[in-house]
Design a protein around this motif. Structure first.
Motif, mmCIF file in Angstrom:
data_model
loop_
_atom_site.group_PDB
_atom_site.id
_atom_site.type_symbol
_atom_site.label_atom_id
_atom_site.label_comp_id
_atom_site.label_asym_id
_atom_site.label_seq_id
_atom_site.Cartn_x
_atom_site.Cartn_y
_atom_site.Cartn_z
ATOM 1 N N VAL A 121 12.774 3.378 -5.633
ATOM 2 C CA VAL A 121 12.397 4.277 -4.550
ATOM 3 C C VAL A 121 11.910 5.622 -5.079
ATOM 4 O O VAL A 121 10.860 6.131 -4.623
ATOM 5 N N PRO A 122 12.604 6.272 -6.042
ATOM 6 C CA PRO A 122 12.054 7.536 -6.579
ATOM 7 C C PRO A 122 10.681 7.362 -7.217
ATOM 8 O O PRO A 122 9.816 8.239 -7.075
ATOM 9 N N VAL A 123 10.459 6.230 -7.887
ATOM 10 C CA VAL A 123 9.149 5.977 -8.493
ATOM 11 C C VAL A 123 8.085 5.841 -7.409
ATOM 12 O O VAL A 123 6.972 6.377 -7.531
ATOM 13 N N ALA A 124 8.422 5.120 -6.342
ATOM 14 C CA ALA A 124 7.462 4.961 -5.254
ATOM 15 C C ALA A 124 7.150 6.291 -4.586
ATOM 16 O O ALA A 124 6.000 6.557 -4.214
ATOM 17 N N ILE A 125 8.148 7.152 -4.435
ATOM 18 C CA ILE A 125 7.915 8.465 -3.811
ATOM 19 C C ILE A 125 7.007 9.322 -4.676
ATOM 20 O O ILE A 125 6.124 10.038 -4.191
ATOM 21 N N LEU A 126 7.188 9.236 -5.998
ATOM 22 C CA LEU A 126 6.375 10.041 -6.911
ATOM 23 C C LEU A 126 4.950 9.512 -7.039
ATOM 24 O O LEU A 126 4.004 10.301 -7.149
ATOM 25 N N LEU A 127 4.776 8.180 -7.017
ATOM 26 C CA LEU A 127 3.464 7.603 -7.285
ATOM 27 C C LEU A 127 2.588 7.488 -6.048
ATOM 28 O O LEU A 127 1.383 7.755 -6.113
ATOM 29 N N LEU A 128 3.169 7.076 -4.937
ATOM 30 C CA LEU A 128 2.368 6.736 -3.758
ATOM 31 C C LEU A 128 2.306 7.907 -2.787
ATOM 32 O O LEU A 128 3.268 8.664 -2.645
ATOM 33 N N PRO A 129 1.186 8.065 -2.093
ATOM 34 C CA PRO A 129 1.007 9.271 -1.261
ATOM 35 C C PRO A 129 1.826 9.295 0.012
ATOM 36 O O PRO A 129 2.119 10.378 0.540
ATOM 37 N N THR A 130 2.211 8.144 0.581
ATOM 38 C CA THR A 130 2.943 8.120 1.845
ATOM 39 C C THR A 130 4.216 7.289 1.705
ATOM 40 O O THR A 130 4.313 6.393 0.846
ATOM 41 N N ASN A 131 5.178 7.560 2.576
ATOM 42 C CA ASN A 131 6.406 6.776 2.590
ATOM 43 C C ASN A 131 6.149 5.330 3.003
ATOM 44 O O ASN A 131 6.835 4.410 2.550
ATOM 45 N N GLU A 132 5.174 5.123 3.892
ATOM 46 C CA GLU A 132 4.850 3.768 4.329
ATOM 47 C C GLU A 132 4.404 2.905 3.153
ATOM 48 O O GLU A 132 4.865 1.761 2.983
ATOM 49 N N GLN A 133 3.537 3.423 2.326
ATOM 50 C CA GLN A 133 3.092 2.681 1.152
ATOM 51 C C GLN A 133 4.240 2.460 0.170
ATOM 52 O O GLN A 133 4.322 1.411 -0.485
ATOM 53 N N GLY A 134 5.134 3.437 0.064
ATOM 54 C CA GLY A 134 6.281 3.274 -0.823
ATOM 55 C C GLY A 134 7.206 2.157 -0.385
ATOM 56 O O GLY A 134 7.700 1.377 -1.195
ATOM 57 N N ILE A 135 7.436 2.027 0.941
ATOM 58 C CA ILE A 135 8.316 0.963 1.436
ATOM 59 C C ILE A 135 7.665 -0.399 1.224
ATOM 60 O O ILE A 135 8.333 -1.371 0.858
ATOM 61 N N VAL A 136 6.353 -0.490 1.439
ATOM 62 C CA VAL A 136 5.652 -1.754 1.174
ATOM 63 C C VAL A 136 5.729 -2.101 -0.309
ATOM 64 O O VAL A 136 5.904 -3.279 -0.679
#
Length: 320
Positions: A121-136
């Motif tokens: 989850v921290p990696v997704a928050i840092l890399l992806l621009p939106t929370n929606e993309q991070g959850i996917v």
């Protein structure tokens, strides 16, 4: 034939009744423990009763936010799972079939695979621009590795005789891939997909609780923060039903896609297998005996031409 169908129908009905009875017994025990406020080692005095959860569920179903959250969670699951299915099968097949791909991708897969998807989850928050993309992305990661590993093992377990037969008849590598490798690996692939869809639900709900703005997991966590325990159980029940529906869908698709596989023979009243299987076994044994007789040299052939064999047919007397 009718007796066999009747016995099968009774067995199917008995299994359905047993499943419904087990669920009803669990709900009855839950209602009993919570209504009596049992507090021995497990404490049920703060648990909502089945009636309270049912009432809360009826209230939530009639509201727009409930269906909005359900739609968000389903969309995330579908996107992440489809990406994981396509890429997992492709990468798993490549690793199993290509030594170059195994050397290039194998070490990376084995290093990243033990990391829990929710820990990314921290990696997704840092890399992806939106929370929606991070959850996917979290959902995709959760399903990707089970599909990849199952596909890799299924492809490596295929017997090389089928591939050699296609190559002998002039087929190319693409013909081998789409006519032998992928159909032969389908049972293992769908095993990985069944595991992956369950893990995806675990991770998407956790990701929604951590960084989501909508979704069943987000709403369940919000109900917990305001101490609405019936609402929490409504969220849990919704997650369970959605997980059951999606996993059942994957299993049904898998059964249809692998309908060419031999199934266990249905047992009749006397416990004998189906006649079609007996006929098939007899045909195979007859063909094997014919090939053996045609290939084995005879002693008469070694000495010279074989003498003709005379067959005496008994004449039937007319009935007077």
């Amino acid at each position: 034939m009718s007796a066999g169908r009747t016995g099968t129908a009774r067995t199917s009905l008995g299994r359905r009744l047993l499943r419904v009875s087990s669920l009803a017994a669990a709900l009855g025990l839950w209602q009993l423990l919570t209504s009596l406020d049992v507090s021995l080692w497990l404490r049920f005095e703060q648990f909502p009763t089945v009636g309270e959860v049912a009432a809360a569920f009826a209230d939530r179903v009639g509201t727009g936010p409930y269906w909005q959250d359900l739609g968000h969670s389903l969309r995330r699951i579908v996107l992440g799972f489809l990406l994981a299915a396509v890429l997992g099968v492709a990468v798993g097949t490549a690793v199993a079939r290509s030594r170059w791909a195994a050397d290039l991708l194998g070490p990376l897969v084995e290093v990243v695979r033990p990391v829990p998807a929710i820990a990314l989850v921290p990696v997704a928050i840092l890399l992806l621009p939106t929370n929606e993309q991070g959850i996917v992305f979290i959902t995709f990661t959760a399903a990707f590795f089970p599909v990849l590993v199952s596909t890799r093992h299924a492809v490596r377990a295929l017997t090389p005789v089928w591939e050699e037969a296609v190559l002998t008849m002039g087929g190319g590598r693409l013909r081998v891939l789409f006519s032998v490798v992928l159909p032969g690996a389908l049972p293992g692939v769908f095993g990985g997909l069944s595991v992956g869809i369950g893990v995806s639900w675990i991770c998407v709900i956790s990701a929604e609780m951590i960084s989501g703005e909508y979704g069943v997991g987000y709403r369940t966590w919000q109900e917990y923060t305001i101490v609405d325990y019936p609402g929490v159980f409504v969220g849990m029940a919704t997650i369970g039903v959605l997980g059951w529906l999606t996993s059942t869908t994957v299993e049904v698709i898998g059964r249809h896609a692998t309908s060419w596989l031999p199934r266990p023979a249905a047992r009749g009243a006397a416990g004998s297998p189906r006649p079609s299987f007996r006929r098939a076994a007899t045909t195979v044994r007859s063909a094997a005996s014919a090939r053996t007789a045609a290939s084995a040299p005879t002693a008469a052939g070694a000495r010279g031409p074989a003498s003709p064999v005379r067959t005496t047919v008994a004449r039937k007397e007319p009935v007077r």
